[in-house]
Write a protein that holds these residues in place. Structure first.
Motif, mmCIF file in Angstrom:
data_model
loop_
_atom_site.group_PDB
_atom_site.id
_atom_site.type_symbol
_atom_site.label_atom_id
_atom_site.label_comp_id
_atom_site.label_asym_id
_atom_site.label_seq_id
_atom_site.Cartn_x
_atom_site.Cartn_y
_atom_site.Cartn_z
ATOM 1 N N LEU A 112 43.974 80.009 53.884
ATOM 2 C CA LEU A 112 44.522 80.250 55.212
ATOM 3 C C LEU A 112 43.443 79.927 56.241
ATOM 4 C CD1 LEU A 112 47.271 81.429 56.206
ATOM 5 C CD2 LEU A 112 46.099 83.616 56.454
ATOM 6 N N PHE A 113 43.777 79.094 57.213
ATOM 7 C CA PHE A 113 42.826 78.791 58.281
ATOM 8 C C PHE A 113 42.914 79.932 59.297
ATOM 9 C CE2 PHE A 113 41.589 76.778 62.333
ATOM 10 C CZ PHE A 113 40.324 76.324 61.966
ATOM 11 N N ASP A 114 41.985 80.885 59.189
ATOM 12 C CA ASP A 114 42.045 82.088 60.017
ATOM 13 C C ASP A 114 40.878 82.166 60.999
ATOM 14 O OD1 ASP A 114 40.109 82.453 58.115
ATOM 15 O OD2 ASP A 114 40.904 84.335 57.323
ATOM 16 N N LEU A 115 40.396 80.997 61.433
ATOM 17 C CA LEU A 115 39.322 80.944 62.418
ATOM 18 C C LEU A 115 39.901 80.856 63.824
ATOM 19 C CD1 LEU A 115 36.842 78.356 60.836
ATOM 20 C CD2 LEU A 115 36.772 80.843 60.661
ATOM 21 N N ILE A 116 39.228 81.532 64.754
ATOM 22 C CA ILE A 116 39.545 81.377 66.169
ATOM 23 C C ILE A 116 38.298 80.806 66.833
ATOM 24 C CG2 ILE A 116 40.268 82.525 68.288
ATOM 25 C CD1 ILE A 116 41.569 84.673 66.596
ATOM 26 N N GLU A 117 38.278 79.496 67.021
ATOM 27 C CA GLU A 117 37.095 78.829 67.554
ATOM 28 C C GLU A 117 37.495 77.798 68.601
ATOM 29 O OE1 GLU A 117 34.267 77.297 64.878
ATOM 30 O OE2 GLU A 117 34.184 79.083 63.619
ATOM 31 N N ASN A 118 36.531 77.465 69.450
ATOM 32 C CA ASN A 118 36.779 76.445 70.472
ATOM 33 C C ASN A 118 36.750 75.043 69.866
ATOM 34 O OD1 ASN A 118 36.996 78.346 72.540
ATOM 35 N ND2 ASN A 118 34.768 78.418 72.818
ATOM 36 N N ARG A 119 36.045 74.882 68.760
ATOM 37 C CA ARG A 119 35.889 73.564 68.165
ATOM 38 C C ARG A 119 37.128 73.189 67.350
ATOM 39 N NH1 ARG A 119 30.237 71.531 65.469
ATOM 40 N NH2 ARG A 119 30.704 69.300 65.553
ATOM 41 N N ASP A 120 37.528 71.918 67.431
ATOM 42 C CA ASP A 120 38.667 71.444 66.649
ATOM 43 C C ASP A 120 38.253 71.175 65.207
ATOM 44 O OD1 ASP A 120 40.437 71.473 68.803
ATOM 45 O OD2 ASP A 120 39.844 69.463 69.441
ATOM 46 N N TYR A 121 39.093 71.614 64.271
ATOM 47 C CA TYR A 121 38.916 71.335 62.848
ATOM 48 C C TYR A 121 40.089 70.483 62.372
ATOM 49 C CZ TYR A 121 35.206 74.817 61.956
ATOM 50 O OH TYR A 121 34.026 75.519 61.942
ATOM 51 N N VAL A 122 39.843 69.653 61.367
ATOM 52 C CA VAL A 122 40.920 68.978 60.642
ATOM 53 C C VAL A 122 40.682 69.200 59.157
ATOM 54 C CG1 VAL A 122 41.270 67.223 62.422
ATOM 55 C CG2 VAL A 122 39.683 66.765 60.548
ATOM 56 N N CYS A 123 41.621 68.797 58.335
ATOM 57 C CA CYS A 123 41.418 68.882 56.882
ATOM 58 C C CYS A 123 41.309 67.473 56.306
ATOM 59 C CB CYS A 123 42.531 69.674 56.204
ATOM 60 S SG CYS A 123 44.197 69.062 56.481
ATOM 61 N N GLY A 124 40.672 67.362 55.140
ATOM 62 C CA GLY A 124 40.457 66.071 54.503
ATOM 63 C C GLY A 124 41.732 65.485 53.927
ATOM 64 N N ASN A 125 41.628 64.243 53.448
ATOM 65 C CA ASN A 125 42.827 63.543 52.976
ATOM 66 C C ASN A 125 43.293 63.994 51.596
ATOM 67 O OD1 ASN A 125 40.601 62.450 51.774
ATOM 68 N ND2 ASN A 125 40.977 60.341 52.424
ATOM 69 N N PHE A 126 42.583 64.906 50.947
ATOM 70 C CA PHE A 126 43.058 65.501 49.704
ATOM 71 C C PHE A 126 43.786 66.818 49.966
ATOM 72 C CE2 PHE A 126 40.176 63.487 46.221
ATOM 73 C CZ PHE A 126 40.612 62.233 46.611
ATOM 74 N N ILE A 127 43.928 67.158 51.249
ATOM 75 C CA ILE A 127 44.523 68.428 51.658
ATOM 76 C C ILE A 127 45.781 68.156 52.482
ATOM 77 C CG2 ILE A 127 44.104 70.628 52.841
ATOM 78 C CD1 ILE A 127 42.186 70.138 50.531
ATOM 79 N N GLN A 128 46.803 68.995 52.279
ATOM 80 C CA GLN A 128 48.014 68.911 53.080
ATOM 81 C C GLN A 128 48.097 70.141 53.984
ATOM 82 O OE1 GLN A 128 49.786 66.196 52.774
ATOM 83 N NE2 GLN A 128 51.717 66.572 53.832
ATOM 84 N N LEU A 129 48.322 69.906 55.267
ATOM 85 C CA LEU A 129 48.458 70.997 56.232
ATOM 86 C C LEU A 129 49.903 71.500 56.202
ATOM 87 C CD1 LEU A 129 47.224 70.834 59.944
ATOM 88 C CD2 LEU A 129 49.417 71.838 59.321
#
Length: 407
Positions: free
Chosen positions: A97-114
């Motif tokens: 679970l992406f449970d971060l609250i941050e100003n910076r944008d995150y993405v996931c890699g191409n082996f991961i499905q959002l």
């Protein structure tokens, strides 16, 4: 895939396809090489803990296009599904679970499905816990294809999973119950960390920093303490070589002080017909390659290892193996500075032999080893309790998703 039937559920619960519970689902991206300052943080399977939590100690930073960032940036409570990767003992299909609250944008890699839950229908953490249970119960094993060296999740089939769905208020109650149970597990894990920190403190108090050697002990090379060799890999052309009973370790498996189990096992015939060797119990194993360099374990059974590991049955008139293990682990960051290579930084057998550590009086080393062994007994009892707690948590999740905790 139907795991629970309608008759298994409470009368006000429904079964719905996973795909129908999502606001959206997107593939990740990889981009170009960059650095931490200019790059975008990209989450990969290395950012998954064994307990399906997010860890940030090995985040990749990549050059991601503005279009991909805008389209694929992660939002709070997104579920990240590992769709490729895994291994012999770790089926693909883990979720975090992406449970971060941050100003910076995150993405996931191409082996991961959002996977982004439709919050009007399903509470994201409820869905996350359900998908954790699916993986723990082994259902994702049935939804994967294996190619050479990698496993791929059949995503279309995965998205057809039937999810038991109660009203939103009930979902929230279930999450609250599971969160409390999970907190108990986290406290137990924190206790393990404190024990490890305690042993490190005892070592530093008795011997000082093994790199700086403030107590002025005699300095010896590892070659002075034993005869060091490296392992080997039997030919995979003969499949029978890997159908034996002898544990065969890779450096990625050197994760604890003592080691006895392995992902793959080989035969004595494989040892006779390759560079692999039979290693005696109570030998010290040291990783040599890349990020596994100087990861270490002590064997407890006759075993073998690949060429990325150096090993030695230390000579006990010069040292205690437990002392040497701790000296290397505490000084590991410094000792790894000798790694060489362009694409991959490695140590070689000569570098291992030439690694130098302080050599305090043997009786002092033995006294430290006695303390460690007593603490290891305590950890053994804690691990048994932790396994029982894990089993109970799995049972609790099953009951929760059958509606047996909120009646």
């Amino acid at each position: 895939m139907i795991i629970f039937k309608d008759e298994d559920l409470n009368e006000n619960w429904n079964l719905m396809e996973l795909n129908d519970l999502l606001e959206s689902q997107k593939a990740g991206c990889w981009g170009k090489e960059s650095d931490e300052i200019d790059g975008t943080p990209v989450l990969r399977s290395t950012n998954y803990t064994k307990n399906f939590k997010l860890k940030l100690d090995d985040v990749a930073f990549r050059e991601i296009s503005k279009k991909d960032i805008e389209n694929k940036k992660l939002e709070y409570m997104d579920i990240l599904l590992e769709k490729s990767g895994g291994g012999p003992s770790q089926p693909v299909g883990r979720v975090i679970l992406f449970d971060l609250i941050e100003n910076r944008d995150y993405v996931c890699g191409n082996f991961i499905q959002l996977l982004r839950a439709d919050k009007k229908v399903v509470y994201p953490k409820y869905l996350y816990y359900w998908l954790v249970l699916i993986h723990r119960k082994g259902f994702t094993n049935l939804l994967q294809n294996q190619t050479t060296g990698i496993r791929n999740l059949r995503l279309k089939d995965y998205l057809k999973l039937q999810v038991p769905l109660p009203p939103l208020k009930t979902q929230q109650k279930i999450v609250e119950i599971l969160e409390k149970a999970e907190k108990l597990k986290e406290w137990r894990a924190e206790a393990d960390v404190l024990i490890d920190e305690y042993l490190k403190s005892v070592f530093l108090e008795m011997f000082g920093d093994p790199v700086k050697n403030p107590k002025g002990w005699e300095i010896l090379s590892l070659s002075d303490l034993g005869n060091w060799k490296s392992g080997g890999t039997p030919s995979r052309k003969d499949k029978t070589f890997f159908m034996g009973d002898v544990p065969w370790y890779t450096s990625g498996e050197l994760n604890s002080m003592y080691i006895s189990n392995s992902i793959e096992r080989i035969t004595e015939k494989a040892i006779e017909n390759s560079n692999a060797k039979l290693i005696k119990p109570n030998s010290l194993l040291l990783g040599m390659y890349d990020t596994a360099a100087l990861k270490s374990s002590i064997t407890t059974v006759p075993s073998s290892c690949n060429q990325a590991i150096a090993y030695s049955e230390l000579e006990y008139e010069n040292s205690n193996i437990i002392y040497v293990y701790f000296a290397i682990q505490i000084g590991r960051k410094f000792f790894r500075k000798r790694q060489r290579g362009i694409r991959q930084k490695n140590l070689n057998l000569s570098m291992i032999k030439d690694t130098k550590i302080p050599s305090p009086p043997l009786d002092l080393q033995n006294h430290f080893a006695e303390i460690v062994q007593k603490v290891e007994q305590l950890k053994h009892h804690q691990n048994q309790s932790k396994q029982e707690m894990d089993n109970l948590f799995n049972v609790l999740m099953q009951k929760a998703f059958k509606g047996e905790l909120t009646c």
